[in-house]
Design an enzyme around this catalytic site. Sequence first.
Site, PDB file in Angstrom:
ATOM      1  CG  ASP A   1      -2.335   1.319   1.196  1.00  0.00           C
ATOM      2  OD1 ASP A   1      -2.792   0.689   0.897  1.00  0.00           O
ATOM      3  OD2 ASP A   1      -1.703   2.302   1.209  1.00  0.00           O
TER       4      ASP A   1
ATOM      5  CG  ASN B   1     -12.919  -0.953   3.613  1.00  0.00           C
ATOM      6  OD1 ASN B   1     -13.318  -1.570   4.899  1.00  0.00           O
ATOM      7  ND2 ASN B   1     -11.791   0.361   3.829  1.00  0.00           N
TER       8      ASN B   1
ATOM      9  CD  GLN C   1     -14.684  -0.308  -2.822  1.00  0.00           C
ATOM     10  OE1 GLN C   1     -16.217  -0.226  -2.789  1.00  0.00           O
ATOM     11  NE2 GLN C   1     -14.128  -1.335  -3.979  1.00  0.00           N
TER      12      GLN C   1
ATOM     13  CG  HIS D   1      -9.062  -2.826  -2.365  1.00  0.00           C
ATOM     14  ND1 HIS D   1      -9.199  -2.068  -3.763  1.00  0.00           N
ATOM     15  CD2 HIS D   1      -8.257  -2.272  -0.898  1.00  0.00           C
ATOM     16  CE1 HIS D   1     -10.422  -1.314  -2.410  1.00  0.00           C
ATOM     17  NE2 HIS D   1      -9.307  -0.439  -1.348  1.00  0.00           N
TER      18      HIS D   1
ATOM     19  CG  HIS E   1      -6.690  -2.844   3.324  1.00  0.00           C
ATOM     20  ND1 HIS E   1      -6.149  -2.225   3.219  1.00  0.00           N
ATOM     21  CD2 HIS E   1      -7.929  -2.500   2.514  1.00  0.00           C
ATOM     22  CE1 HIS E   1      -7.474  -0.951   2.417  1.00  0.00           C
ATOM     23  NE2 HIS E   1      -8.010  -1.504   2.268  1.00  0.00           N
TER      24      HIS E   1
END
Length: 138
Positions: A32, A88, A95, A101, A103
Amino acid sequence: MKRDDCIFCKIANGQVPSKTLYEDARFRVILDLGPATKGHALILPKEHADNLFELPDDTAGAAMQLAKKMAKTMWEKLHCDGLNLMQNNGAAAGQTVEHFHLHVIPRYLNDGQDLELVHGEPSQEELEAVRKEIVGSV
Ligand code: AMP
Ligand code: ZN
């Protein structure tokens, strides 16, 4: 399908560079850009889906298997003390990028992050009303 206007489609398929930790035919795992903790990673399917609701079942299953593999790697290489998976869906849930995606967030004692939920205290009747709303009168 890939979307021309989607940054995570471009990253997942290698058109935009990223700090890649892992890649196979279906996924890319990247660091990230704004990490919550050291090693914060994102699991990106190469095929576009806006969110969990759109994600094919087999991709959802494979994403969770990959999360387990990445968690083990974080545990062994970064010696984290714990790990959160977070995913999310929709602006209300936080989101910000509309490409599914997952995490993977290594946690460290006293890492300064606060992912704690604010818990309610519903009565048994209130819980039962919600249960019925979700599953019907069974
Ligand atoms: P979410 O809020 O669940 O949609 O998470 C989006 C995440 O993507 C955030 O943690 C961002 O820091 C991260 N992010 C946004 N753009 C990029 C990028 N180009 N490369 C890597 N991470 C990104
Ligand atoms: Zn996309």
